[in-house]
Design a protein around this motif. Structure first.
Motif, PDB file in Angstrom:
ATOM      1  N   MET A  59       0.228  -1.259  -0.489  1.00 30.46           N
ATOM      2  CA  MET A  59       0.387  -0.686  -0.195  1.00 30.46           C
ATOM      3  C   MET A  59       1.123   1.317  -0.072  1.00 30.46           C
ATOM      4  O   MET A  59       1.695   1.281   0.920  1.00 30.46           O
ATOM      5  N   PRO A  60       0.383   2.423  -0.340  1.00 31.01           N
ATOM      6  CA  PRO A  60       1.433   3.635  -0.874  1.00 31.01           C
ATOM      7  C   PRO A  60       0.977   4.318   0.132  1.00 31.01           C
ATOM      8  O   PRO A  60       0.357   4.194   1.279  1.00 31.01           O
ATOM      9  N   TRP A  61       2.138   5.094   0.763  1.00 34.82           N
ATOM     10  CA  TRP A  61       1.760   6.083   1.745  1.00 34.82           C
ATOM     11  C   TRP A  61       0.830   7.177   1.750  1.00 34.82           C
ATOM     12  O   TRP A  61       0.403   7.293   0.146  1.00 34.82           O
ATOM     13  N   SER A  62       0.034   7.767   1.852  1.00 40.56           N
ATOM     14  CA  SER A  62      -1.518   8.059   2.126  1.00 40.56           C
ATOM     15  C   SER A  62      -1.650   9.610   2.617  1.00 40.56           C
ATOM     16  O   SER A  62      -1.583   9.846   3.785  1.00 40.56           O
ATOM     17  N   ALA A  80      17.626   2.762 -18.798  1.00 36.97           N
ATOM     18  CA  ALA A  80      16.211   2.119 -18.154  1.00 36.97           C
ATOM     19  C   ALA A  80      15.331   2.438 -18.594  1.00 36.97           C
ATOM     20  O   ALA A  80      15.178   4.191 -19.393  1.00 36.97           O
ATOM     21  N   LEU A  81      14.621   1.860 -19.610  1.00 38.81           N
ATOM     22  CA  LEU A  81      13.536   2.668 -20.436  1.00 38.81           C
ATOM     23  C   LEU A  81      12.385   2.639 -19.888  1.00 38.81           C
ATOM     24  O   LEU A  81      11.615   3.322 -20.408  1.00 38.81           O
ATOM     25  N   LYS A  82      12.929   2.267 -18.467  1.00 42.28           N
ATOM     26  CA  LYS A  82      11.087   2.793 -17.420  1.00 42.28           C
ATOM     27  C   LYS A  82      11.209   2.863 -16.799  1.00 42.28           C
ATOM     28  O   LYS A  82      12.757   2.121 -15.877  1.00 42.28           O
ATOM     29  N   CYS A  83      10.778   3.515 -16.155  1.00 44.46           N
ATOM     30  CA  CYS A  83      11.250   5.342 -14.810  1.00 44.46           C
ATOM     31  C   CYS A  83      10.091   5.248 -13.983  1.00 44.46           C
ATOM     32  O   CYS A  83       9.313   6.010 -14.021  1.00 44.46           O
ATOM     33  N   THR A  84      10.048   4.328 -12.922  1.00 49.09           N
ATOM     34  CA  THR A  84       8.781   4.378 -12.029  1.00 49.09           C
ATOM     35  C   THR A  84       8.709   5.298 -10.756  1.00 49.09           C
ATOM     36  O   THR A  84      10.024   4.683  -9.915  1.00 49.09           O
ATOM     37  N   PRO A  85       8.709   6.004 -10.550  1.00 51.61           N
ATOM     38  CA  PRO A  85       9.164   7.068  -9.332  1.00 51.61           C
ATOM     39  C   PRO A  85       7.971   6.495  -8.794  1.00 51.61           C
ATOM     40  O   PRO A  85       6.706   5.820  -8.242  1.00 51.61           O
ATOM     41  N   ALA A  86       8.396   6.711  -6.966  1.00 53.25           N
ATOM     42  CA  ALA A  86       7.894   6.774  -5.842  1.00 53.25           C
ATOM     43  C   ALA A  86       6.218   7.670  -5.647  1.00 53.25           C
ATOM     44  O   ALA A  86       6.409   8.178  -6.634  1.00 53.25           O
ATOM     45  N   ILE A  87       5.798   6.688  -4.875  1.00 58.88           N
ATOM     46  CA  ILE A  87       4.001   7.804  -5.304  1.00 58.88           C
ATOM     47  C   ILE A  87       3.226   7.783  -4.006  1.00 58.88           C
ATOM     48  O   ILE A  87       3.837   7.619  -3.192  1.00 58.88           O
ATOM     49  N   LEU A  88       2.347   8.540  -3.556  1.00 61.77           N
ATOM     50  CA  LEU A  88       1.398   9.180  -2.560  1.00 61.77           C
ATOM     51  C   LEU A  88       0.363   9.187  -3.330  1.00 61.77           C
ATOM     52  O   LEU A  88       0.018   9.218  -4.238  1.00 61.77           O
ATOM     53  N   GLU A  89      -0.800   8.539  -2.493  1.00 65.22           N
ATOM     54  CA  GLU A  89      -2.027   7.911  -2.653  1.00 65.22           C
ATOM     55  C   GLU A  89      -2.625   9.767  -1.726  1.00 65.22           C
ATOM     56  O   GLU A  89      -2.466   9.715  -0.855  1.00 65.22           O
ATOM     57  N   ILE A  90      -3.388  10.256  -2.115  1.00 69.49           N
ATOM     58  CA  ILE A  90      -4.011  11.570  -2.316  1.00 69.49           C
ATOM     59  C   ILE A  90      -5.900  11.326  -2.210  1.00 69.49           C
ATOM     60  O   ILE A  90      -5.861  11.164  -2.939  1.00 69.49           O
ATOM     61  N   VAL A  91      -6.611  11.577  -0.795  1.00 70.91           N
ATOM     62  CA  VAL A  91      -7.632  11.689  -0.878  1.00 70.91           C
ATOM     63  C   VAL A  91      -8.217  12.461  -0.332  1.00 70.91           C
ATOM     64  O   VAL A  91      -8.133  13.255   0.521  1.00 70.91           O
ATOM     65  N   ASP A  92      -9.590  13.207  -1.050  1.00 70.13           N
ATOM     66  CA  ASP A  92     -10.384  14.138  -0.017  1.00 70.13           C
ATOM     67  C   ASP A  92     -11.805  13.790  -0.482  1.00 70.13           C
ATOM     68  O   ASP A  92     -12.164  13.026  -0.961  1.00 70.13           O
ATOM     69  N   VAL A  93     -12.017  14.215   0.954  1.00 71.23           N
ATOM     70  CA  VAL A  93     -13.167  13.787   0.602  1.00 71.23           C
ATOM     71  C   VAL A  93     -14.072  15.032   1.427  1.00 71.23           C
ATOM     72  O   VAL A  93     -13.991  16.333   1.251  1.00 71.23           O
TER      73      VAL A  93
END
Length: 353
Positions: A1-4, A60-73
């Motif tokens: 699970m990503p950080w959120s 590298a042919l593919k560059c995958t960054p780290a992600i954050l999950e954003i939640v809006d309520v």
């Protein structure tokens, strides 16, 4: 699970606009309360110049960054915890996030240190306290039968709950209380909103977008200033027009990147990198995590069969120009399972399959 991270604030504070600016998504943005009926969720790639440089170096042919999950309520209103408005229906969606982004509307120059701004902040924070009091009340009810049977662990937990309850009744956010580690661990299992770290974001109007002096605003914790509407407009512009647009408002750069960096800092995160085949990838973890636990983030098989890890600082790899040169010069290190991963480490994990 990503950080959120979860965005919280009053109706019309600009939460959906900020969400669009963060995620590049076209979401419902209206000038009346409760337009956000369902929570918006999206993942946001973290800007990372180190990853781009490593990908270029290794071709590298593919560059995958780290992600954050954003939640809006939905926006919170006074009395939300008691059923007013729609905000109380969605507080549950924020209980699983790691950090709260408290968006505060400051659309008037005379407003910055006014009673109105402090009242907006207090309204949201009181509702968070009341919501946590409800969670604690329900937990206390569940403990009652065990207490009657003389269960010692339940008695200890009840004491911790009562302590937290007293702070919340005073309107204190639990993250500001210096709990003992054991107390914190008990409370943390309840996913209490006021125990989560919080970043305050003061949402300015476009006329005030260039203001950067935080001393003009209430001193309540980590905070940044931005204009969400301006940042959202940027998402619709081609890259070659963005710089001119930003400069026209007296800014040096978009403040969305600053917001993401602050979330990263408050969460006490570190980034490590993997290079496998044609992919260079960034991973974010808690600072000080052991390399075996970091390996588990990549794949559980790596954690189970962990042997050791070759570790190369990213700047060393870039300076030498290739993996072969780093290894020839003995600049990589072989580390065991307890090695604390450092920010910027490039990891090559060896494991039994």
């Amino acid at each position: 699970m990503p950080w959120s991270c979860g965005i919280v604030g009053l109706p019309n504070a600009g939460k959906s606009t900020l969400f669009k600016a963060l995620t590049l998504l076209d979401v419902t943005i209206e000038s009346y309360p409760f337009s956000t009926i369902d929570p918006n969720k999206a993942v946001v790639p973290l800007p990372d110049q180190r990853l781009a440089a490593l990908a270029e170096l290794t071709q590298a042919l593919k560059c995958t960054p780290a992600i954050l999950e954003i939640v809006d309520v939905a926006g919170l209103v006074k009395g939300a915890s008691m059923g007013e408005g729609l905000g109380n229906q969605f507080l549950g969606h924020l209980r699983d996030v790691d950090l709260l982004i408290h968006l505060v509307a400051c659309f008037d120059l005379s407003d910055y240190k006014s009673i109105a701004v402090n009242e907006r902040i207090e309204t949201v924070e009181v509702e968070l306290c009341l919501a946590d009091l409800e969670v604690i009340y329900r937990r206390k009810q569940k403990l009652e039968p065990k207490l009657k049977s003389g269960d010692r662990n339940s008695s200890v937990e009840m004491g911790i709950l009562i302590k937290a309850e007293e702070f919340l009744q005073q309107g204190l956010l639990l993250r500001t209380v210096n709990f003992k580690t054991a107390e914190f661990n008990v409370l943390n299992q309840l996913s209490l909103l006021t125990l989560k770290p919080m970043l305050y974001v003061f949402n300015l109007d476009e006329v005030s977008a260039a203001i950067s002096d935080l001393s003009l605003f209430p001193k309540i914790g980590p905070a940044i200033l931005l204009c969400a509407s301006l940042e959202a407009e940027l998402t619709d512009l081609p890259d070659d027009e963005k710089i001119q647009f930003i400069e026209a408002f007296g800014l040096k750069e978009s403040r969305i990147e600053l917001l993401l960096k602050e979330c990263y800092r408050i969460l006490n995160l570190a980034t490590f990198y993997t290079i496998k085949g044609s992919e260079a990838k960034a991973w974010i973890v808690t600072k000080g995590i052991s390399v075996i636990d970091a390996a588990g983030k990549i794949h559980t098989d790596m954690e189970r069969g962990f042997i050791n890890a070759e570790v190369i600082p990213w700047n060393v790899l870039l300076a030498e120009g290739s993996l072969s040169k780093v290894r020839e010069k003995g600049l990589s290190k072989t580390e065991g399972k307890n090695y604390p991963v450092q920010d910027g480490d490039v990891l090559f994990v060896r494991f039994r399959q």
